[in-house]
Scaffold this motif. Sequence first.
Motif, PDB file in Angstrom:
ATOM      1  N   UNK A 207       6.431   3.293   3.740  1.00 54.18           N
ATOM      2  CA  UNK A 207       6.310   2.388   2.611  1.00 54.18           C
ATOM      3  C   UNK A 207       6.869   1.027   2.982  1.00 54.18           C
ATOM      4  N   UNK A 208       6.446   0.020   2.253  1.00 51.54           N
ATOM      5  CA  UNK A 208       6.877  -1.346   2.547  1.00 51.54           C
ATOM      6  C   UNK A 208       8.394  -1.479   2.502  1.00 51.54           C
TER       7      UNK A 208
ATOM      8  N   UNK B  68       7.212  -5.259  -2.584  1.00 55.72           N
ATOM      9  CA  UNK B  68       7.162  -4.072  -3.454  1.00 55.72           C
ATOM     10  C   UNK B  68       6.190  -3.021  -2.917  1.00 55.72           C
ATOM     11  N   UNK B  69       6.548  -1.773  -3.068  1.00 54.68           N
ATOM     12  CA  UNK B  69       5.690  -0.694  -2.572  1.00 54.68           C
ATOM     13  C   UNK B  69       4.359  -0.616  -3.309  1.00 54.68           C
TER      14      UNK B  69
ATOM     15  N   UNK C  76       1.218  -5.044   4.935  1.00 56.24           N
ATOM     16  CA  UNK C  76       2.499  -5.363   5.563  1.00 56.24           C
ATOM     17  C   UNK C  76       3.006  -4.186   6.391  1.00 56.24           C
ATOM     18  N   UNK C  77       2.812  -2.978   5.897  1.00 55.34           N
ATOM     19  CA  UNK C  77       3.233  -1.792   6.646  1.00 55.34           C
ATOM     20  C   UNK C  77       2.436  -1.684   7.942  1.00 55.34           C
ATOM     21  N   UNK C  78       1.120  -1.843   7.848  1.00 57.55           N
ATOM     22  CA  UNK C  78       0.266  -1.754   9.032  1.00 57.55           C
ATOM     23  C   UNK C  78       0.627  -2.844  10.035  1.00 57.55           C
TER      24      UNK C  78
END
Length: 313
Positions: A87-88, A96-97, A105-107
């Motif tokens: 998760x972010x 925020x998730x 952003x996670x990728x």
Amino acid sequence: MMKKTVALLSVAALFGSLAASSALAFNDLSADQKEPIMALKQRGIVSGVDGEHFVPTGQASYAQTVHMLVKGLNLNMDTMRFIKKPEASDYYTNVPNNAWYAESFVIAQLNGLPIPKDVDPNGTITREQYADLLIHAIDTKGMYPVIEMFVAFADQDDIDPKVSSSVQRMVLHKLITLGEDTKFYPKRELTRGEAAVWLHSAIKFVESYANAQKPAPQEDVKVTVEKVNDDVNKVVLSRGEKPTGGYGIAISSIRFEADGRAVITYTLTDPKPDSMNTQAITEPTAETYVSSKYKPVAEPAAATSVSPAIPKS
């Protein structure tokens, strides 16, 4: 809360989806922006604030540019395995998730893009920051040659040394062209138009190398042996039936191996797209003669399928 939700959805729409009127062109693009931005729109990578306006001079947010890079260069985590879904909030303090850009952003993080932990996703991003993210994103797709040359920017002292290499590569890879003043304007806030045009150049760059590295399709060449006498055989190489004239095959060499094979190497020629050729089924062949002591086999030469060269007058 409702206003905040609507605002977030509006921002997401700027870059996140293909507008229903994707076939329509934006009417606020300059001549050099129109082709790349419309190409991204057709791919579903960007969209406008409405069906007619892209607002290329508007400031791009950090979230918009990260989402564009991930989507445009097809960054993903498909081959990664996790104990729990990332998760972010595992990587950032201000993402925020449940935000529309959270997964991007996670990728980006998992693909090595250097995004600060305390990044403000709704804040602006500078030209040098985006250049650094873009080059890192390109490098996830493969290794690319870089010309050993130093680009002398008129504002070199303004460029952060940590991202200087990425800014250099923006020019060396021909992703951007400097103006007459040879300045990069590293601290200037990135515009939506710049973000899209640079990304389009990056996609073309990556795809050009991907296409160049694809192996040429191998064509089956039939080998027929006809006995001439007890000592010699006639060998015919055939490409099979072709829809028109203009196709050719030529024997370039014969290599006699210790295992008893006669390796016949050949080259192929195809008709040029704009050439005039016989509109009839043809069968291109080439023939040679080898000792009956050897078993003939066909092998393509290093560069085999080319259009015929035009002799100089």
